[in-house]
Scaffold this motif. Structure first.
Motif, PDB file in Angstrom:
ATOM      1  N   ALA A 102     -26.928  78.761 -48.027  1.00 43.10           N
ATOM      2  CA  ALA A 102     -28.139  78.012 -47.691  1.00 43.10           C
ATOM      3  C   ALA A 102     -29.396  78.783 -48.064  1.00 43.10           C
ATOM      4  O   ALA A 102     -30.390  78.197 -48.488  1.00 43.10           O
ATOM      5  N   SER A 103     -29.362  80.123 -47.919  1.00 44.09           N
ATOM      6  CA  SER A 103     -30.520  80.927 -48.317  1.00 44.09           C
ATOM      7  C   SER A 103     -30.649  80.948 -49.821  1.00 44.09           C
ATOM      8  O   SER A 103     -31.747  80.842 -50.367  1.00 44.09           O
ATOM      9  N   LYS A 104     -29.498  81.093 -50.469  1.00 41.82           N
ATOM     10  CA  LYS A 104     -29.503  81.143 -51.931  1.00 41.82           C
ATOM     11  C   LYS A 104     -30.087  79.845 -52.480  1.00 41.82           C
ATOM     12  O   LYS A 104     -30.915  79.850 -53.393  1.00 41.82           O
ATOM     13  N   ALA A 105     -29.669  78.714 -51.850  1.00 46.53           N
ATOM     14  CA  ALA A 105     -30.131  77.404 -52.314  1.00 46.53           C
ATOM     15  C   ALA A 105     -31.643  77.264 -52.137  1.00 46.53           C
ATOM     16  O   ALA A 105     -32.321  76.708 -52.980  1.00 46.53           O
ATOM     17  N   ALA A 106     -32.150  77.818 -51.036  1.00 48.45           N
ATOM     18  CA  ALA A 106     -33.584  77.685 -50.772  1.00 48.45           C
ATOM     19  C   ALA A 106     -34.382  78.552 -51.736  1.00 48.45           C
ATOM     20  O   ALA A 106     -35.489  78.194 -52.134  1.00 48.45           O
ATOM     21  N   GLY A 107     -33.777  79.665 -52.118  1.00 47.68           N
ATOM     22  CA  GLY A 107     -34.440  80.554 -53.076  1.00 47.68           C
ATOM     23  C   GLY A 107     -35.811  80.949 -52.553  1.00 47.68           C
ATOM     24  O   GLY A 107     -35.987  81.214 -51.360  1.00 47.68           O
ATOM     25  N   LYS A 108     -36.771  81.030 -53.454  1.00 52.54           N
ATOM     26  CA  LYS A 108     -38.122  81.405 -53.038  1.00 52.54           C
ATOM     27  C   LYS A 108     -38.991  80.192 -52.797  1.00 52.54           C
ATOM     28  O   LYS A 108     -40.104  80.296 -52.309  1.00 52.54           O
ATOM     29  N   GLU A 109     -38.428  79.016 -53.156  1.00 51.51           N
ATOM     30  CA  GLU A 109     -39.224  77.805 -53.084  1.00 51.51           C
ATOM     31  C   GLU A 109     -39.463  77.353 -51.644  1.00 51.51           C
ATOM     32  O   GLU A 109     -40.560  77.047 -51.247  1.00 51.51           O
ATOM     33  N   PHE A 110     -38.374  77.294 -50.894  1.00 49.23           N
ATOM     34  CA  PHE A 110     -38.533  76.917 -49.485  1.00 49.23           C
ATOM     35  C   PHE A 110     -37.670  77.860 -48.646  1.00 49.23           C
ATOM     36  O   PHE A 110     -37.171  78.852 -49.174  1.00 49.23           O
ATOM     37  N   ALA A 111     -37.499  77.563 -47.329  1.00 47.71           N
ATOM     38  CA  ALA A 111     -36.852  78.556 -46.453  1.00 47.71           C
ATOM     39  C   ALA A 111     -35.740  77.945 -45.626  1.00 47.71           C
ATOM     40  O   ALA A 111     -35.824  76.792 -45.195  1.00 47.71           O
TER      41      ALA A 111
END
Lengths: 811, 346
Positions: free
Chosen positions: A741-750
């Motif tokens: 889930a963190s990887k998916a959010a990346g730097k774009e969202f949280a």
């Protein structure tokens, strides 16, 4: 230290001063009075001298005699008596009817086994005169007149004050020392001590002496004197001497020993008397040699530690110096020549040796508290006076002395104003010098203020600050007013251990737990259960007092389990119990570390019945309490991981061990080992938790939280369920969800949160598997997330999860 | 028209009595005031009326509308009440006992400790703590009680074996490791680690090799106090102790300082307390704590210059104070953990 009023009166004119007043004054001088008792014959007007005219066996009791007694009132009275130690014609004390005995018992005319008895003949003990010989107190040798009140044969009763002397006041282990303090407090003058035996010491024995040499080769005996006394007649002491000893709690033995003891009580200087005939050649204070042994007066055989100071003759050690004499060199009834020792031994060494041997004698107690070197010769002379007077001794000449007094009077320079500065209140110079003068100190004005000469009997007064104490003792502490108001010092904070203790206790009290307090010292079985046998040995004490308290505790849980059992057994309906305290745990590096521990225990099923049932307390509620406690200690929940606990206090498969990645906390929670808790008498299972923190965990000041801005846009929530083999921990799956889930959010969202909201086993799932469902919540800081973004993100999570061997995402 | 409106309102009122659910309410609302509702139809007829008729009829319509709105509002309350009753179930008997456990309680020793600490905090003392297992140096030597000093006889000490190594109290040399006999060791640790001036109060557990009876316990608790500053005096000592005693035992409690001996204070005192409010112990001098000015030798041993710094120190027994304050007659109660005892202090 027992001091009688009469004994004090030998040194002070106490006319007009009552014993009660003395008992009030002494404590305010630092001489605590532990008890005040009467010694001697209390006023008993109806106890008179009677004569046993005749007696015969009691007709109905073998042990009783029926006596015909004349008390000089013109009649013969019949008294039944159980004693055996009398003969016809003996004069004895008779308590007439109406007497109230010292024990409170009232004498009446009565019948004893059907025989009339008009009074009671008395023993020494019945009269409160102490344990004398068995049977009646026989007065015959005193030849008292019939009918004489017994009180006129005995002196007035004395008052004995039992004083607790603090270790610094060796001088008050002699009556004269106590009298000196009392004189200072009451403004009285100490009577001079008169001694007939001439002062003066010889450097070596003369031909008249019973020894050829007197030597000291021990560093612990810097000063030793020995006097020869010849033609001593050993026998019982006179009554006054016996009385003085008994008043002080000592048992009279014979006149020679009694005299040495009397002088010890009087001046605080221990003396020792040898039978000169049992001493080979001479006396030497020397270090004990390897392998030497001695049989002490009390019959105990002691192996002497090499180097310990002994008093020896040419052949063997006779005395453990300053501690206890040997069995075979002391004075006996057949002694004719006596060697009288008066010496000064190093206090620390005497204490060490006495403790090592395991004895404490009147002598060692005083030497350990630094006797007055100037009093050594005086005590020898005073004892010599008495040996001459009471035992017919002949003095051969001066005592032989080796070495010299190890310390002398001390001069202390006291600056003007020093006393007032320490007291925090003004005092007049005249008051200061007057107080010292009353204590027997010599005060002179000096450039700085005062020059105070302190006699050697006060070994504890060597510095200006010691003089402040002397002044305040005599001046009175009530004259010092309460001091200035004080303001707090800014920036000072309580130790965080203390803050934490307060906060966590409040938290647990709020959660319904009752605080307990158990002993830190536990038995071996408990520690073996807690730590295992090997580690338990590491927290065992060296000198435990009892078999129940041999080890330091490593956990608070056993105490709490015991308290639950105790309270259930007395129907005290315990709910949860908790404790906060120190535990001791062996560390990997071999040290033992102190942890501040917080523990609780609760019976899983409610112990009281209720109209409405609540869920039982379970292991995961315990987990929550531990996490909350850790958070209060500054250990965030994210740092903590829980794994299955094994053995010890905990039930396999139903308890968890807590591990902190930052190593600031450790602990466990869950069900306590059922066999153990059942053996304690607890039927229901017990849930417990314990978290402990090394003291270093609290070393840093608490961080002040910093504000973080948060998004004003709505989150998006997605659910994912995954089927995994039963052995796979939820934490492992959750961590994988989080990772994806963190990887998916990346730097774009949280990623905001991952929450396991369902655990399911049952129909529809493969055998040995369970389904775990998680809710994932994402959020964007600056806008609303689109469906496309979140579906894509969920896809990443699913892909991550499906990398797990045997893991299937439910679709 | 007037009649038509009156009939409309009467019909709606009658129909309303049958409305019980939110769905029925919505349907009813649509039938009356919906786009094709009966009242809406009448209002639409307004357009056909003459200029003169309109105000009159308008007034009538408004009155009818108002009646219908009131009716709807009442119905909404009725429906919501029914919904809430359904959601909440049967009414609660407020006299039933709560099935939940009440709050727990602090141990009386903790209560007493917190009370004492709070008093001293007012005087600017802050809490310090130290290890329970100590080195002989911290417990005795640094407190001016060297080996074979007779003052060591005042306390029988529990020792750990030679092999024992404490992570919290490492040895300085090869001295013994022991269970601290007093919290005075915290004085030493504080003087070594802090720069004066400071005022600390140190609560903690202590140990003596004593047989357990009504007044002795193998472990017990003390609260130690230490104030290091320039020119600390006996008057300060009396001021601090007097304040503490009045805080703890009330304004009519009084103290006296009775000369005594401790190796680490000079002069040394026992502080006695007398109070009229202590039950059978009222109006008698009771020994409460040891105290005094810090001995210059101790300052020196702890690295402070006795010509510059001075101090006062005191130590009291927590059990003793708790027993006096609460009238407890046996020290063993504190450690038995019978909840019939513990809950008396809830």
């Amino acid at each position: 230290m027992k001091v009688s009023f009469q004994a004090l009166s030998r040194h002070l004119d106490l006319a007009g001063v009552t014993a009660e007043r003395v008992a009030e004054v002494l404590p305010m001088l630092g001489l605590e009075v532990e008890s005040v008792t009467t010694f001697g014959l209390a006023p008993l007007p109806l106890v008179v001298v009677g004569e046993i005219k005749s007696f015969e066996k009691h007709p109905k009791a073998d042990r009783l005699s029926v006596c015909q007694v004349d008390v000089g009132d013109g009649s013969i009275r019949q008294i039944v008596c159980g004693a055996k130690n009398f003969k016809a014609g003996d004069r004895v004390p008779v308590a007439l009817p109406g007497t109230v005995m010292p024990g409170g018992f009232e004498i009446k005319v009565s019948k004893l086994r059907d025989v009339d008895s008009a009074g009671m003949m008395c023993s020494s003990e019945e009269l409160g005169l102490g344990k004398g010989e068995d049977g009646l107190l026989i007065l015959t040798p005193r030849q008292p007149a019939l009918g004489t009140p017994l009180n006129s044969l005995f002196g007035a009763p004395d008052t004995v004050l039992e004083i607790s002397v603090t270790p610094n006041r060796g001088d008050c282990l002699g009556i004269r020392g106590v009298a000196r303090d009392l004189a200072a407090a009451l403004g009285l003058t100490l009577k001079p001590l008169t001694v007939k035996t001439a002062a003066g010491l010889a450097a070596a024995p003369s031909a008249a002496d019973a020894v050829k040499f007197v030597r000291s080769s021990s560093e612990f005996c810097p000063y030793y004197t020995l006097r020869t006394l010849k033609n001593v007649k050993v026998g019982p002491s006179p009554e006054w001497l016996r009385r003085d000893l008994e008043a002080a709690g000592l048992r009279p033995i014979n006149n020679v020993v009694d005299i040495t003891n009397w002088v010890l009580l009087e001046l605080g200087q221990p003396l020792h008397a040898f039978d000169a005939k049992k001493v080979s050649e001479g006396i030497e204070a020397r270090p004990a040699r390897e392998g030497e042994e001695i049989v002490l007066l009390d019959g105990k055989k002691v192996k002497l530690e090499p180097g310990v100071c002994v008093i020896a003759d040419a052949q063997r050690p006779l005395v453990v110096a300053g501690v206890m004499g040997g069995a075979d060199s002391g004075v006996t009834d057949s002694t004719t020549d006596v060697l009288l020792e008066a010496a000064w031994f190093r206090p620390g060494e005497i204490r060490r040796v006495a403790r090592r041997i395991g004895v404490s004698t009147d002598s060692s107690h005083r030497f350990a508290r630094d006797v007055d070197p100037a009093g050594v010769e005086l005590a020898s002379r005073l004892a010599t006076d008495l040996l001459v007077e009471l035992a017919g001794a002949q003095v051969s000449g001066p005592a032989v002395a080796v070495g010299k007094p190890p310390r002398a009077d001390v001069t202390i320079e006291l600056s003007a104003g020093y006393v007032a500065a320490k007291l925090g209140t003004p005092v007049a110079d005249a008051d200061v010098s007057a107080a010292f003068a009353r204590l027997g100190f010599t005060v002179k004005a000096s450039a700085a203020g005062f020059s105070v000469l302190v006699p050697s009997f006060r070994s504890d007064v060597t510095r200006p600050i010691d003089l402040v104490e002397e002044f305040i003792r005599i001046h009175g502490t009530d004259k010092v007013p309460a001091g200035r108001p004080i303001a707090p010092l800014p920036g000072d904070e309580d130790a965080l251990t203390s803050v934490f203790t307060r906060e966590v206790s409040a938290r647990l009290v709020g959660a319904g737990f009752t605080e307990c307090c158990h002993y830190s010292l536990r038995d071996a079985a408990e520690l073996e259960r807690t730590l295992g046998a090997d580690k338990a040995a590491l927290v065992a004490m060296d000198n435990p007092l009892t078999a129940e308290q041999t080890h330091l505790r490593a956990s608070l849980v056993p105490g709490l389990a015991g308290a639950l059992a105790l309270n259930l057994s007395v129907h005290a309906d315990p709910r949860g119990l908790f404790e906060v305290g120190t535990v001791f745990r062996p560390q990997a590096d071999g040290t033992i570390r102190e942890f501040l521990s917080v523990a609780f225990a609760i019976v899983a099923e409610p112990v009281t019945r209720s109209w409405k049932s609540r869920e039982a307390f379970d292991a995961l509620r315990a987990k929550r309490l531990l996490q909350d406690a850790a958070a209060l200690a500054g250990v965030a929940s994210v740092r903590l991981s829980f794994a299955a606990a094994t053995g010890g206090l905990w039930q396999a498969d139903h308890a968890a061990a807590l591990v902190d990645r930052g190593r600031a906390a450790e602990g466990a929670c869950g069900v306590l080992d059922l066999r153990w808790t059942r053996s304690l008498g607890l039927k229901s299972s017990v849930i417990a938790g314990e978290v402990c923190f090394p003291r270093t965990a609290f070393a840093e000041a608490r961080k002040v939280p910093r504000f973080e801005a948060f998004s004003s846009f709505p989150p998006v929530t997605k659910d994912v369920a995954v089927i995994v083999p039963v052995g796979v921990a939820v934490a492992e799956v959750e961590s994988r969800v989080r990772q994806g889930a963190s990887k998916a959010a990346g730097k774009e969202f949280a990623l905001e949160s991952v929450n396991c909201f369902d655990v399911f086993t049952g129909p529809g799932l493969p055998e040995g598997h369970r389904s775990l469902a998680f809710e994932i919540r994402w959020r964007h800081a600056a806008r609303t997330l689109t469906d496309e973004e979140t579906n894509q993100a969920l896809g990443v999570v699913i892909a991550t999860l499906e990398k797990g061997a045997g893991w299937t995402v439910r679709r | 028209m007037q009649q038509q409106l009156a009939q409309l309102v009467a019909a709606a009122t009658q129909e309303a009595s049958a409305v019980a659910t939110r769905a029925e309410l919505e349907a009813f609302k649509a039938r009356v005031v919906g786009p094709n509702g009966s009242l809406t139809q009448v209002m639409k007829g307004m357009a056909t009326l003459s200029k003169e008729e309109r105000p009159v009829v308008g007034k009538l319509i408004n009155e009818a509308k108002k009646s219908v709105e009131e009716l709807l509002a009442a119905l909404l309350v009725k429906v919501e009440d029914a919904e809430i009753a359904a959601a909440l179930g049967a009414s609660v008997d407020p006299t039933l006992p709560s099935p939940d456990a009440p709050a727990g309680s602090l141990h009386p020793l903790s209560r007493t400790r917190e009370r004492i600490l709070a008093s001293f905090r007012k005087l600017g003392f802050v809490v310090a703590e130290g290890p329970e297992v100590e080195t002989e140096w911290h417990c005795f030597d640094a407190l001016n009680t060297p080996a074979d000093h007779p003052a060591r006889d005042m306390q029988d000490t529990l020792y750990m074996p030679k092999a024992f190594r404490s992570a919290d109290a490492p040895r300085k040399a090869d001295e013994a490791i022991l269970l601290r006999t007093h919290t005075s060791s915290v004085q030493v640790r504080t003087m070594l680690s802090r720069k004066p001036p400071f005022r600390i109060v140190a609560p903690g557990r202590c140990f003596r090799r004593d047989a357990v009876d009504a007044t002795h316990s193998a472990n017990f608790h003390q609260v130690e106090g230490l104030w290091i500053d320039r020119n600390v005096t006996l008057a300060d000592l009396r001021g601090v102790l007097d304040f503490f005693v009045k805080e703890t035992f009330g304004a009519d409690a009084e103290i006296r300082l009775r000369p005594s001996f401790f190796p680490f204070t000079e002069p040394s005192f026992e502080m006695d307390l007398r109070s009229p409010n202590l039950g059978r112990l009222s109006d008698r001098w009771l020994e409460i704590m040891g105290c005094g000015l810090v001995d210059p030798k101790v300052l020196e041993l702890c690295g402070l210059d006795p010509n510059e710094w001075s101090g006062l120190a005191f130590g009291l027994g927590l059990e003793r104070i708790a027993m006096l304050v609460h009238g407890i007659d046996d020290i063993r109660h504190f450690y038995n953990n019978d909840t019939r005892f513990l809950r008396q202090f809830a």
